[in-house]
Design a protein around this motif. Structure first.
Motif, short mmCIF file in Angstrom:
data_model
loop_
_atom_site.label_atom_id
_atom_site.label_comp_id
_atom_site.label_asym_id
_atom_site.label_seq_id
_atom_site.Cartn_x
_atom_site.Cartn_y
_atom_site.Cartn_z
N TYR A 12 35.11 -35.83 -44.37
CA TYR A 12 36.40 -35.14 -44.43
C TYR A 12 36.82 -34.45 -43.14
O TYR A 12 37.93 -33.97 -43.03
CB TYR A 12 36.40 -34.12 -45.57
CG TYR A 12 36.28 -34.77 -46.93
CD1 TYR A 12 37.31 -35.55 -47.43
CD2 TYR A 12 35.14 -34.60 -47.70
CE1 TYR A 12 37.21 -36.16 -48.67
CE2 TYR A 12 35.03 -35.21 -48.95
CZ TYR A 12 36.07 -35.98 -49.42
OH TYR A 12 35.96 -36.58 -50.65
N SER A 13 35.94 -34.40 -42.16
CA SER A 13 36.29 -33.73 -40.90
C SER A 13 37.01 -34.65 -39.92
O SER A 13 37.49 -34.20 -38.89
CB SER A 13 35.03 -33.15 -40.24
OG SER A 13 34.52 -32.11 -41.03
N LYS A 14 37.08 -35.92 -40.24
CA LYS A 14 37.78 -36.86 -39.37
C LYS A 14 39.26 -36.50 -39.33
O LYS A 14 39.83 -36.07 -40.34
CB LYS A 14 37.61 -38.29 -39.89
CG LYS A 14 36.17 -38.76 -39.87
CD LYS A 14 36.06 -40.13 -40.50
CE LYS A 14 34.61 -40.57 -40.55
NZ LYS A 14 34.46 -41.83 -41.28
N PRO A 15 39.90 -36.68 -38.19
CA PRO A 15 41.33 -36.33 -38.08
C PRO A 15 42.22 -37.03 -39.11
O PRO A 15 43.19 -36.47 -39.59
CB PRO A 15 41.71 -36.77 -36.66
CG PRO A 15 40.43 -36.88 -35.93
CD PRO A 15 39.36 -37.18 -36.94
N ASN A 16 41.88 -38.26 -39.47
CA ASN A 16 42.71 -39.02 -40.42
C ASN A 16 42.05 -39.11 -41.80
O ASN A 16 42.36 -40.00 -42.58
CB ASN A 16 42.98 -40.41 -39.87
CG ASN A 16 41.70 -41.20 -39.62
OD1 ASN A 16 40.60 -40.64 -39.62
ND2 ASN A 16 41.84 -42.49 -39.40
N ALA A 17 41.18 -38.18 -42.11
CA ALA A 17 40.46 -38.21 -43.39
C ALA A 17 41.41 -38.09 -44.57
O ALA A 17 42.39 -37.34 -44.52
CB ALA A 17 39.43 -37.08 -43.43
N ASP A 18 41.11 -38.83 -45.61
CA ASP A 18 41.90 -38.78 -46.84
C ASP A 18 41.40 -37.60 -47.68
O ASP A 18 40.30 -37.64 -48.24
CB ASP A 18 41.76 -40.08 -47.60
CG ASP A 18 42.59 -40.11 -48.88
OD1 ASP A 18 43.34 -39.14 -49.15
OD2 ASP A 18 42.51 -41.12 -49.60
N LEU A 19 42.19 -36.55 -47.76
CA LEU A 19 41.82 -35.34 -48.49
C LEU A 19 42.39 -35.31 -49.91
O LEU A 19 42.36 -34.28 -50.57
CB LEU A 19 42.28 -34.11 -47.71
CG LEU A 19 41.74 -33.96 -46.29
CD1 LEU A 19 42.36 -32.75 -45.61
CD2 LEU A 19 40.24 -33.87 -46.28
N LYS A 119 34.73 -25.68 -43.41
CA LYS A 119 35.96 -24.94 -43.10
C LYS A 119 37.03 -25.79 -42.40
O LYS A 119 38.20 -25.67 -42.72
CB LYS A 119 35.63 -23.70 -42.28
CG LYS A 119 36.73 -22.69 -42.24
CD LYS A 119 36.26 -21.43 -41.57
CE LYS A 119 37.32 -20.36 -41.72
NZ LYS A 119 36.85 -19.07 -41.23
N PRO A 120 36.64 -26.65 -41.45
CA PRO A 120 37.68 -27.43 -40.77
C PRO A 120 38.55 -28.25 -41.72
O PRO A 120 39.75 -28.35 -41.52
CB PRO A 120 36.88 -28.34 -39.83
CG PRO A 120 35.62 -27.60 -39.57
CD PRO A 120 35.32 -26.88 -40.86
N PHE A 121 37.98 -28.84 -42.73
CA PHE A 121 38.82 -29.61 -43.64
C PHE A 121 39.28 -28.80 -44.85
O PHE A 121 40.34 -29.07 -45.39
CB PHE A 121 38.16 -30.94 -44.08
CG PHE A 121 36.86 -30.80 -44.82
CD1 PHE A 121 36.85 -30.60 -46.17
CD2 PHE A 121 35.65 -30.94 -44.15
CE1 PHE A 121 35.65 -30.52 -46.85
CE2 PHE A 121 34.46 -30.86 -44.83
CZ PHE A 121 34.46 -30.64 -46.18
N LEU A 122 38.55 -27.78 -45.23
CA LEU A 122 39.01 -26.91 -46.32
C LEU A 122 40.31 -26.20 -45.94
O LEU A 122 41.17 -25.96 -46.78
CB LEU A 122 37.95 -25.88 -46.71
CG LEU A 122 36.75 -26.40 -47.48
CD1 LEU A 122 35.75 -25.28 -47.72
CD2 LEU A 122 37.16 -27.04 -48.78
N SER A 123 40.43 -25.88 -44.65
CA SER A 123 41.63 -25.18 -44.19
C SER A 123 42.87 -26.07 -44.25
O SER A 123 44.00 -25.58 -44.16
CB SER A 123 41.42 -24.64 -42.78
OG SER A 123 41.24 -25.72 -41.88
#
Length: 125
Positions: A12-19, A119-123
């Motif tokens: 999930y930390s990838k810039p183009n991650a599917d969240l 935190k990077p992707f939770l935000s």
């Protein structure tokens, strides 16, 4: 769920991650909290009218995680849900609750570290 997986940061930390799944999980959690607050506990002391039931125990196990590890649910402030707060207090007063949930204290450090790593992707949610 997802945050406990070892590949969560990488995935999930990838810039183009599917969240999408994480966003849906948040929507479901908030919806469930609202249903418990406004429908089940609005007029009843417990989830099912008439007293403590298995429904209370099952719901409590999930809601208690939000209380205990609020850093994983920054968009849910249980103080905004007075019926749930009263219900949690009643549930915590049940015999054995502290013994059963005491193990969660041992995981708090781990959960705090997981929250920091994620935190990077939770935000982005």
């Amino acid at each position: 769920g997802v945050l406990f997986r070892k590949d969560a940061e990488k995935r999930y930390s990838k810039p183009n991650a599917d969240l999408t799944q994480l966003k849906l999980d948040r929507i479901i959690a908030k919806s469930a909290i609202n249903i418990i607050e406004k429908i089940y506990l609005n007029k009843n002391e417990f989830i099912v009218k008439g007293g403590l039931s298995l429904a209370d125990i099952l719901c409590f196990e999930e809601v208690y995680q939000i209380k205990k590890w609020s850093m994983l649910y920054p968009d849910i402030d249980l103080n905004d849900y007075p019926n749930i707060c009263k219900w949690i207090q009643k549930m915590e007063e049940l015999k054995g609750c502290d013994k059963i949930h005491g193990i969660m204290d041992k995981f708090t450090g781990y959960m705090t570290k997981r929250a920091q790593k994620c935190k990077p992707f939770l935000s982005k949610l």
